[in-house]
Design a protein around this motif. Structure first.
Motif, PDB file in Angstrom:
ATOM      1  N   GLU A 180      33.196 -24.853   9.346  1.00 12.60           N
ATOM      2  CA  GLU A 180      33.090 -24.731  10.798  1.00 12.60           C
ATOM      3  C   GLU A 180      31.790 -24.026  11.174  1.00 12.60           C
ATOM      4  O   GLU A 180      31.088 -24.436  12.101  1.00 12.60           O
ATOM      5  CB  GLU A 180      34.298 -23.958  11.318  1.00 12.60           C
ATOM      6  CG  GLU A 180      34.518 -24.045  12.817  1.00 12.60           C
ATOM      7  CD  GLU A 180      35.833 -23.407  13.214  1.00 12.60           C
ATOM      8  OE1 GLU A 180      36.752 -24.162  13.607  1.00 12.60           O
ATOM      9  OE2 GLU A 180      35.955 -22.172  13.117  1.00 12.60           O
ATOM     10  N   ARG A 181      31.484 -22.938  10.452  1.00 14.54           N
ATOM     11  CA  ARG A 181      30.249 -22.198  10.714  1.00 14.54           C
ATOM     12  C   ARG A 181      29.017 -23.073  10.445  1.00 14.54           C
ATOM     13  O   ARG A 181      28.060 -23.090  11.227  1.00 14.54           O
ATOM     14  CB  ARG A 181      30.220 -20.949   9.832  1.00 14.54           C
ATOM     15  CG  ARG A 181      29.158 -19.894  10.191  1.00 14.54           C
ATOM     16  CD  ARG A 181      27.801 -20.118   9.516  1.00 14.54           C
ATOM     17  NE  ARG A 181      27.859 -20.359   8.118  1.00 14.54           N
ATOM     18  CZ  ARG A 181      27.898 -19.395   7.177  1.00 14.54           C
ATOM     19  NH1 ARG A 181      27.936 -18.131   7.525  1.00 14.54           N
ATOM     20  NH2 ARG A 181      27.897 -19.730   5.885  1.00 14.54           N
ATOM     21  N   ASP A 182      29.054 -23.844   9.360  1.00 13.76           N
ATOM     22  CA  ASP A 182      27.910 -24.688   9.012  1.00 13.76           C
ATOM     23  C   ASP A 182      27.702 -25.806  10.026  1.00 13.76           C
ATOM     24  O   ASP A 182      26.563 -26.153  10.357  1.00 13.76           O
ATOM     25  CB  ASP A 182      28.088 -25.277   7.608  1.00 13.76           C
ATOM     26  CG  ASP A 182      27.964 -24.214   6.516  1.00 13.76           C
ATOM     27  OD1 ASP A 182      27.493 -23.102   6.830  1.00 13.76           O
ATOM     28  OD2 ASP A 182      28.359 -24.485   5.378  1.00 13.76           O
ATOM     29  N   LEU A 183      28.793 -26.377  10.535  1.00 11.18           N
ATOM     30  CA  LEU A 183      28.654 -27.429  11.548  1.00 11.18           C
ATOM     31  C   LEU A 183      28.110 -26.839  12.851  1.00 11.18           C
ATOM     32  O   LEU A 183      27.308 -27.479  13.536  1.00 11.18           O
ATOM     33  CB  LEU A 183      29.988 -28.132  11.798  1.00 11.18           C
ATOM     34  CG  LEU A 183      29.931 -29.317  12.769  1.00 11.18           C
ATOM     35  CD1 LEU A 183      28.940 -30.375  12.291  1.00 11.18           C
ATOM     36  CD2 LEU A 183      31.300 -29.938  12.974  1.00 11.18           C
ATOM     37  N   PHE A 184      28.534 -25.631  13.188  1.00 15.57           N
ATOM     38  CA  PHE A 184      27.986 -24.935  14.358  1.00 15.57           C
ATOM     39  C   PHE A 184      26.461 -24.824  14.230  1.00 15.57           C
ATOM     40  O   PHE A 184      25.720 -25.092  15.184  1.00 15.57           O
ATOM     41  CB  PHE A 184      28.625 -23.549  14.469  1.00 15.57           C
ATOM     42  CG  PHE A 184      27.994 -22.650  15.502  1.00 15.57           C
ATOM     43  CD1 PHE A 184      28.343 -22.748  16.846  1.00 15.57           C
ATOM     44  CD2 PHE A 184      27.064 -21.686  15.131  1.00 15.57           C
ATOM     45  CE1 PHE A 184      27.763 -21.911  17.800  1.00 15.57           C
ATOM     46  CE2 PHE A 184      26.484 -20.844  16.073  1.00 15.57           C
ATOM     47  CZ  PHE A 184      26.834 -20.959  17.407  1.00 15.57           C
ATOM     48  N   ARG A 185      25.993 -24.450  13.051  1.00 16.18           N
ATOM     49  CA  ARG A 185      24.553 -24.327  12.826  1.00 16.18           C
ATOM     50  C   ARG A 185      23.855 -25.679  12.958  1.00 16.18           C
ATOM     51  O   ARG A 185      22.735 -25.761  13.469  1.00 16.18           O
ATOM     52  CB  ARG A 185      24.290 -23.718  11.445  1.00 16.18           C
ATOM     53  CG  ARG A 185      24.645 -22.236  11.365  1.00 16.18           C
ATOM     54  CD  ARG A 185      24.444 -21.693   9.961  1.00 16.18           C
ATOM     55  NE  ARG A 185      24.595 -20.228   9.950  1.00 16.18           N
ATOM     56  CZ  ARG A 185      24.586 -19.492   8.838  1.00 16.18           C
ATOM     57  NH1 ARG A 185      24.457 -20.084   7.655  1.00 16.18           N
ATOM     58  NH2 ARG A 185      24.722 -18.181   8.917  1.00 16.18           N
ATOM     59  N   GLN A 186      24.504 -26.721  12.490  1.00 14.88           N
ATOM     60  CA  GLN A 186      23.923 -28.060  12.631  1.00 14.88           C
ATOM     61  C   GLN A 186      23.859 -28.464  14.102  1.00 14.88           C
ATOM     62  O   GLN A 186      22.882 -29.042  14.561  1.00 14.88           O
ATOM     63  CB  GLN A 186      24.758 -29.076  11.841  1.00 14.88           C
ATOM     64  CG  GLN A 186      24.748 -28.886  10.337  1.00 14.88           C
ATOM     65  CD  GLN A 186      23.470 -29.363   9.682  1.00 14.88           C
ATOM     66  OE1 GLN A 186      22.552 -29.841  10.337  1.00 14.88           O
ATOM     67  NE2 GLN A 186      23.389 -29.228   8.371  1.00 14.88           N
ATOM     68  N   VAL A 235      20.331 -29.318  17.153  1.00 20.83           N
ATOM     69  CA  VAL A 235      20.062 -30.509  17.958  1.00 20.83           C
ATOM     70  C   VAL A 235      19.413 -30.093  19.273  1.00 20.83           C
ATOM     71  O   VAL A 235      19.851 -29.143  19.925  1.00 20.83           O
ATOM     72  CB  VAL A 235      21.368 -31.279  18.250  1.00 20.83           C
ATOM     73  CG1 VAL A 235      21.105 -32.466  19.170  1.00 20.83           C
ATOM     74  CG2 VAL A 235      22.011 -31.753  16.944  1.00 20.83           C
ATOM     75  N   SER A 236      18.376 -30.795  19.656  1.00 15.16           N
ATOM     76  CA  SER A 236      17.653 -30.480  20.887  1.00 15.16           C
ATOM     77  C   SER A 236      18.592 -30.497  22.094  1.00 15.16           C
ATOM     78  O   SER A 236      19.343 -31.452  22.300  1.00 15.16           O
ATOM     79  CB  SER A 236      16.526 -31.503  21.104  1.00 15.16           C
ATOM     80  OG  SER A 236      15.892 -31.305  22.340  1.00 15.16           O
ATOM     81  N   GLY A 237      18.583 -29.415  22.867  1.00 15.72           N
ATOM     82  CA  GLY A 237      19.404 -29.349  24.069  1.00 15.72           C
ATOM     83  C   GLY A 237      20.804 -28.823  23.857  1.00 15.72           C
ATOM     84  O   GLY A 237      21.569 -28.688  24.821  1.00 15.72           O
ATOM     85  N   ILE A 238      21.193 -28.515  22.609  1.00 18.26           N
ATOM     86  CA  ILE A 238      22.522 -27.989  22.320  1.00 18.26           C
ATOM     87  C   ILE A 238      22.422 -26.493  22.063  1.00 18.26           C
ATOM     88  O   ILE A 238      21.877 -26.051  21.052  1.00 18.26           O
ATOM     89  CB  ILE A 238      23.169 -28.676  21.098  1.00 18.26           C
ATOM     90  CG1 ILE A 238      23.196 -30.191  21.287  1.00 18.26           C
ATOM     91  CG2 ILE A 238      24.578 -28.128  20.872  1.00 18.26           C
ATOM     92  CD1 ILE A 238      24.002 -30.657  22.463  1.00 18.26           C
ATOM     93  N   GLY A 239      22.939 -25.699  22.998  1.00 15.28           N
ATOM     94  CA  GLY A 239      22.951 -24.255  22.832  1.00 15.28           C
ATOM     95  C   GLY A 239      24.230 -23.788  22.178  1.00 15.28           C
ATOM     96  O   GLY A 239      25.122 -24.578  21.862  1.00 15.28           O
ATOM     97  N   THR A 240      24.324 -22.486  21.980  1.00 15.35           N
ATOM     98  CA  THR A 240      25.488 -21.939  21.283  1.00 15.35           C
ATOM     99  C   THR A 240      26.797 -22.188  22.037  1.00 15.35           C
ATOM    100  O   THR A 240      27.820 -22.505  21.421  1.00 15.35           O
ATOM    101  CB  THR A 240      25.317 -20.431  21.058  1.00 15.35           C
ATOM    102  OG1 THR A 240      25.048 -19.786  22.317  1.00 15.35           O
ATOM    103  CG2 THR A 240      24.160 -20.153  20.105  1.00 15.35           C
TER     104      THR A 240
END
Length: 209
Positions: A73-79, A83-88
């Motif tokens: 889950e943490r690794d997918l969050f980092r991926q 992506v351009s335009g995707i914030g936390t």
């Protein structure tokens, strides 16, 4: 970089914009972590010990720790935030709305309709997520060194199953063992939908846990 924390759950607070903050007591030091809203139902009660996988975001004016229930889950969050335009906050919304498995399958299958179910994700953003992250997951699959090819599985289905399982945190060896096992299922061989193969592979892998 703080990769994970193990401590006692001291408090959980829900703030504005559906943000949930976990206070984790680690050796008498309290760490505040923003977690997925759905994690509140999965955590042990207050006073119990838990391990949280973390991502530390450093900005000029603040540092924010984000907490997740698994490495995958943490690794997918980092991926996602790459992506351009995707914030936390949008990445958290995606994970919270769809869940890890459905989100990965939507990315791998290029299902922009499912991705767009997340508040704040329009069609163009969904297309960008699917395009950029499927490319990264494909590269990840290549690096995993999955060489053998079980009979009875169409190449495209095999690719989608492998990318999904790797992104869910399974090892290359586990993925190949699952594919070898489920490819013996004659009824499954007739399925042209990768979702059925993925469900069968996860079910097979779960038997060994």
């Amino acid at each position: 970089m703080i990769g994970s924390l193990k401590g006692i759950i001291a408090d959980i607070q829900k703030g504005n914009a559906n943000r949930v903050t976990l206070l984790l007591d680690v050796n008498n030091v309290g760490y505040e972590l923003q977690i997925l809203p759905r994690m509140r139902m999965e955590l042990p009660p207050l006073g119990e010990t838990t391990q949280i996988f973390t991502h530390l975001q450093v900005r000029e004016d603040q540092m924010v720790l984000y907490g997740f229930s698994s490495l995958a889950e943490r690794d997918l969050f980092r991926q996602l935030i790459s992506v351009s335009g995707i914030g936390t906050q949008l990445a958290i919304a995606l994970l919270d709305t769809l869940g890890l498995q459905d989100l990965i399958q939507a990315i791998v299958g290029g299902n922009t309709r499912v991705l767009a179910k997340t508040p704040g994700v329009g069609n163009k953003t969904a297309e960008r997520i699917a395009l950029e992250l499927k490319t990264k997951l494909s590269e990840w699959r290549s690096q995993a060194g999955l060489l053998s090819s079980p009979s009875g599985i169409a190449p495209q289905i095999q690719e989608e199953v492998e990318m999904t399982l790797l992104a869910l945190g399974y090892t290359g060896a586990e993925v190949m063992q699952a594919l070898q096992a489920i490819s013996q299922d004659s009824s499954l061989a007739k399925q042209t939908n990768s979702d059925e193969w993925i469900r069968s592979a996860i079910a097979w892998l779960s038997q060994g846990t």
